[in-house]
Design an enzyme around this catalytic site. Structure first.
Site, short mmCIF file in Angstrom:
data_model
loop_
_atom_site.label_atom_id
_atom_site.label_comp_id
_atom_site.label_asym_id
_atom_site.label_seq_id
_atom_site.Cartn_x
_atom_site.Cartn_y
_atom_site.Cartn_z
N GLY A 196 0.79 -1.23 0.00
CA GLY A 196 0.00 0.00 0.00
C GLY A 196 0.82 1.27 0.00
CG HIS A 197 4.08 3.79 2.02
ND1 HIS A 197 5.34 4.25 1.76
CD2 HIS A 197 3.47 4.80 2.69
CE1 HIS A 197 5.50 5.47 2.26
NE2 HIS A 197 4.38 5.81 2.83
CG PHE A 198 3.28 5.25 -2.45
CD1 PHE A 198 2.04 5.69 -2.00
CD2 PHE A 198 4.42 5.80 -1.88
CE1 PHE A 198 1.95 6.70 -1.05
CE2 PHE A 198 4.33 6.80 -0.92
CZ PHE A 198 3.10 7.25 -0.49
#
EC number: 4.2.1.59
Length: 154
Positions: free
Chosen positions: A59-61
Site C-alpha cells: 500500500g505504500h506505494f
C-alpha cells in the site's frame, strides 16, 4: 552524534536470533536484522535490509515503493531497545520497552527496496525512567533520517 570506536577491537555483533530474545517484536514488525557493533551504555549500530517483500509495500506505494518514514523511526527505536537490554539486562516477563516520544525527526531521502538501512543510536541521558537517545539512519553512507527518541522501560 559521533560514535567513536576504539581501534584494534573486534565489533560486537548480535544476530537476529539473539535480538528476538531481547525484543518482543515479531514479523512483520521486527525491524532490526542485525547489530553490527555496540558499546554498552553508549551507542549501537544496526542494520535493516529493505526488500520488495515488505508488507508495507502493498500500500505504500505499489507502483513506486518507498519504505515508510514511521517504520524507519520504529526501527531506530527498536535499536535503542536492543542497546538498553544489552546495557541493563533482559527485561522481566511482564516488562516492555515503550517508544515514549520523538523530537526533531527529519527525513532526508527516500528508502526503497534493495536498500540496507544502517542505524546509529547513541545514549544521551536517563531521567525518572525515561531514556533519551539520538539516532540516525543511513543508506550507502548517506543520511536518510535523524531524530531524538525517548523510551521507557516498564
Amino acid at each position: 552524534m559521533t560514535i567513536e570506536v576504539q581501534e584494534n577491537r573486534e565489533p560486537k555483533i548480535i544476530e537476529v536470533t539473539e535480538i528476538m530474545k531481547m525484543l518482543p517484536h515479531r514479523y512483520p514488525f521486527l525491524l532490526v536484522d542485525r547489530v553490527i557493533d555496540f558499546e554498552e551504555g553508549k551507542w549501537l549500530k544496526a542494520i535493516k535490509n529493505v526488500t520488495v517483500n515488505e508488507p508495507c509495500f502493498t500500500g505504500h506505494f505499489p507502483e513506486s515503493p518507498i519504505f515508510p518514514g514511521v517504520l524507519i523511526l520504529e526501527a531506530m527505536a527498536q535499536a535503542t531497545g536492543v542497546l538498553a537490554v544489552a546495557t541493563h539486562g533482559k527485561m522481566a516477563q511482564d516488562e516492555l520497552y515503550y517508544f515514549a516520544a520523538i523530537d526533531n525527526a527529519r527525513f532526508k531521502r527516500p528508502v526503497v527496496p534493495g536498500d540496507q538501512l544502517t542505524f546509529e543510536v547513541e545514549f544521551l541521558k536517563e531521567m525518572r525512567g525515561i531514556t533519551k537517545f539520538t539516532g540516525k539512519a543511513f543508506v550507502d553512507g548517506k543520511l536518510v533520517c535523524e531524530a531524538d527518541l525517548m523510551c521507557a522501560r516498564k
